[in-house]
Design a protein around this motif. Structure first.
Motif, short mmCIF file in Angstrom:
data_model
loop_
_atom_site.label_atom_id
_atom_site.label_comp_id
_atom_site.label_asym_id
_atom_site.label_seq_id
_atom_site.Cartn_x
_atom_site.Cartn_y
_atom_site.Cartn_z
N SER A 1 46.83 23.51 -3.31
CA SER A 1 47.40 23.47 -1.96
C SER A 1 47.19 22.10 -1.31
N ASP B 1 44.31 24.54 3.32
CA ASP B 1 44.27 25.95 3.67
C ASP B 1 43.26 26.10 4.80
N GLN C 1 48.24 28.11 14.96
CA GLN C 1 49.60 28.57 14.64
C GLN C 1 50.60 28.11 15.69
N THR D 1 57.66 27.59 10.91
CA THR D 1 56.73 28.14 9.91
C THR D 1 57.46 29.06 8.95
N GLU E 1 56.29 32.24 5.90
CA GLU E 1 55.23 33.04 5.33
C GLU E 1 55.28 32.93 3.81
N VAL E 2 54.11 32.71 3.22
CA VAL E 2 54.02 32.57 1.77
C VAL E 2 52.89 33.45 1.25
N GLY F 1 49.75 33.56 -1.29
CA GLY F 1 48.82 32.78 -2.09
C GLY F 1 48.03 33.69 -2.99
N SER G 1 49.84 33.91 3.93
CA SER G 1 49.50 32.77 4.78
C SER G 1 50.75 32.34 5.52
N LEU H 1 52.68 28.94 6.83
CA LEU H 1 52.71 27.53 6.44
C LEU H 1 53.63 26.76 7.37
N SER I 1 48.49 25.25 5.74
CA SER I 1 48.60 26.69 5.52
C SER I 1 47.49 27.39 6.27
N SER J 1 45.47 30.56 6.57
CA SER J 1 45.20 31.68 5.68
C SER J 1 45.18 33.00 6.43
N PHE K 1 56.93 20.99 0.35
CA PHE K 1 56.92 22.37 -0.12
C PHE K 1 58.12 22.53 -1.04
#
Length: 627
Positions: free
Chosen positions: A434, A437, A449, A455, A457-458, A460, A469, A471, A490, A492, A541
């Motif tokens: 990464s 994080d 945030q 942003t 959402e991913v 991990g 998370s 991102l 990111s 978490s 990304f």
């Protein structure tokens, strides 16, 4: 006090205490004073307690499916030491009032600093029952309230030490005895239950102690108090640091250093290493791993004897681990230069179910702290060259900047700053692919945030499982004199494990570290960062927004980011990918596919052939930046 008869290092996961800044002047409320005085009276009286100047204890111990012994030594006001021998593991720890140290299961001596030093100070306070002194040892003692469960009714007293997290002590209202203590730690809540009070050395003390981490029942540790000696003369050397040089490393050609090529793929450092003289196998190098790990399937191949069972933390969750010992770990270059590390106690974990789908190949294990700490570690990402230096003769001669570091347990930590104002302690994690994080507690504290702009959402993953998370990009990141704009960050969503830590702000991974040649000198507590070819790169990304995982029934689309090129092309999660740009998916490595999808330019088009519901389809992806 219940916890002082069981040494803290049964394993760090059981007893690591989350620490905060020093507290104010000592106080005790009248209500709390009554509870404390009653406890002292029923256990033998205040005068008997005050007469104890030193103590040694010996315990029988059962934990992780292993048996052993635990000894402690304490001298008031704050000296504390312990020796735990549990199955194949033997660990010593000590604090002499100023300096804290540890000798781990492989005989490696280390001084403790940062949060670990604060923890040792708190341990000295509680192990010597300073909260029972007339001045509470500089801490605060208050009544929190009462609790009732199936075992009885309790008055809960909160003790806030001069430095360290508060402990909640549960006193049985019927007997006045201390039945339970609860500590909220960095990775969980530790509950210590005391029972079977018997008279040892003139006072009632709990003969049976059960230490548990909530949600991790496999890590329960049970101790039986066998012997107590008070007011004996304890030599100061018991508590003083005693550097014991380990002789388990051998340099094969050059006694000063070994130069070892590695493969930098999937944003990880891959080394070939041999276990017990076997053929070279793929290992990951990981400064974020507190121990060296052998995959459970590899352990079977090598005939390793496995002992015990515990729950271990990974990046975002917890999973099962056992213990073993290997005769040798050998890492050698083609010219014969290299190193051999002998007689290493390792953890055995099932790694590949979590990692192989994303790397597209199995790994034999992870070379963590037990391997890395034997050397000064130089990681040259540009040349894909690892240099292991012999620490006593090492002198840095590069063009980088020395950044002070501390160790969080066994993981290097440095100060870093986001947007010029959000400063914290960040782990340096060569085992992470990464950028940054950020741990959930740090992000919530600073409402990060809200600073991320657009942003996504991913998902991990790491040992133990997967986690969500958020991102996005922030304006700036700084480490020492180095800074760059628009870093990808990111936040978490992990609720357990390393990325849910409250002590530390976050993890810095290889998408930042590979900007530099990194030289880790654990002994001198410094990391040298020298800008490399990637220093000025812009964080990126995936331009495709697609992750392809290798599964037993083919290659599957496992993560389709909303609004990405893959989503706009019509890919769905679990679509089976069969070709990319007309070539079979099997002809690519994960790294090669990553260079196409992650390293491509906006506007590039790529054709992906999939199978869905038994029918083949060709979809055209037009790469785009989504964050």
């Amino acid at each position: 006090m219940t916890t002082r008869h069981v040494p803290r290092p049964i394993l760090a996961a059981l007893v690591a205490v989350l620490l905060v800044a020093p507290h104010a002047a000592a106080t005790i409320t009248p209500e709390a004073q009554k509870v404390v005085e009653r406890f002292l009276e029923v256990t033998g009286g205040r005068e008997t307690f005050l007469a104890e100047r030193s103590m040694r204890t010996k315990n029988s111990l059962e934990a992780f499916g292993l048996k052993g012994t635990a000894e402690t030594w304490n001298v008031r006001p704050d000296k504390s030491a312990s020796l735990t021998a549990l199955g194949p593991l033997k660990i010593r720890e000590g604090f002499d009032g100023k300096t804290a140290w540890r000798i781990d299961q492989n005989g490696k001596f280390s001084l403790r600093d940062g949060k670990d030093l604060e923890e040792a100070k708190a341990s000295g306070y509680f192990n010597n029952d300073q909260w029972l002194m007339a001045d509470q040892g500089g801490g605060d003692v208050t009544v929190k309230g009462s609790e009732k469960d199936s075992t009885g009714t309790y008055t809960v007293v909160t003790v806030r030490p001069p430095i360290g997290r508060p402990h909640d002590f549960w006193f049985d209202q019927k007997t006045g005895l201390l039945s339970r203590s609860i500590v909220v730690t960095d990775r969980g809540t530790v509950v210590t239950r005391s029972s079977d009070y018997q008279k040892f050395a003139g006072r009632l003390r709990p003969r049976a102690t059960l230490i548990s981490v909530q949600g991790m029942p496999a890590n329960d540790a049970r101790a039986i108090l066998d012997s107590v000696w008070v007011n004996l003369a304890i030599d100061a050397s018991v508590f003083a640091p005693a550097d014991q040089a380990v002789a388990d490393v051998r340099f094969l050609l050059n006694p000063a250093h070994a130069r070892l090529p590695f493969h930098y793929g999937e944003r990880h450092v891959w080394l070939k290493a041999s276990i017990n003289g076997g053929p070279p196998e793929d290992f990951l190098l990981d400064t974020g791993a507190s121990v060296t790990v052998i995959d459970s399937a590899a352990a079977v191949r090598h005939g390793l004897k496995v002992e015990g069972r515990m729950q271990a933390h990974g990046a975002g969750a917890a999973g099962g681990a056992s213990f073993s010992e290997v005769d040798s770990i050998r890492v050698v270059a083609q010219d014969g230069n290299g190193v051999v590390v002998a007689q290493q106690k390792v953890a055995v974990l099932s790694l590949n179910p979590y990692l192989e789908p994303f790397f597209w190949r199995p790994i034999a294990g992870v070379l963590g702290y037990d391997f890395i700490s034997r050397f000064v570690l130089e990681v040259d990402f540009d040349r894909e060259m690892l240099v292991l230096h012999y620490p006593p003769t090492f002198r840095y001669s590069g063009g980088g900047t020395a950044i002070p570091l501390t160790l969080a347990g066994n993981i290097p930590v440095v100060k870093a700053k986001l947007d010029g104002q959000y400063e914290g302690q960040f782990r340096l994690d060569v085992g992470s692919g990464s950028t940054v994080d950020v741990h959930g507690p740090f992000a919530k504290q600073h409402q990060l945030q809200n600073q991320l702009g657009k942003t996504i959402e991913v998902t991990g993953g790491g040992f133990g499982g997967t986690f969500q998370s958020v991102l996005g990009r922030m304006k700036k990141m700084e480490i020492g004199p180095y800074s760059w704009e628009m870093p990808i960050v990111s936040v978490s969503g992990a609720e357990t494990g390393g990325l849910a830590s409250q002590d530390y702000a976050g993890n810095i991974g290889n998408q930042i570290l590979d900007r530099f040649k990194c030289t880790f000198d654990y002994e001198r507590r410094v990391v040298y960062l020298e800008p490399g070819q990637r220093y000025g790169k812009r964080d990126r990304f995936s331009m495709a927004g697609l992750q392809v995982a290798k599964t037993p029934d083919g290659y599957r689309a496992m993560q389709i980011v909303p609004g990405s090129a893959a989503a706009e092309a019509g890919l769905l999660t679990l679509d089976r990918v069969v070709t990319v740009n007309g070539k079979p998916i099997e002809s690519y490595t994960a790294d090669q596919l990553g260079r196409i999808f992650d390293g491509g330019q906006p506007g590039e088009k790529h054709v992906v052939e999939i199978v869905r519901d038994g029918k083949k389809r060709k979809l055209s992806l037009k790469l785009k930046e989504i964050v």
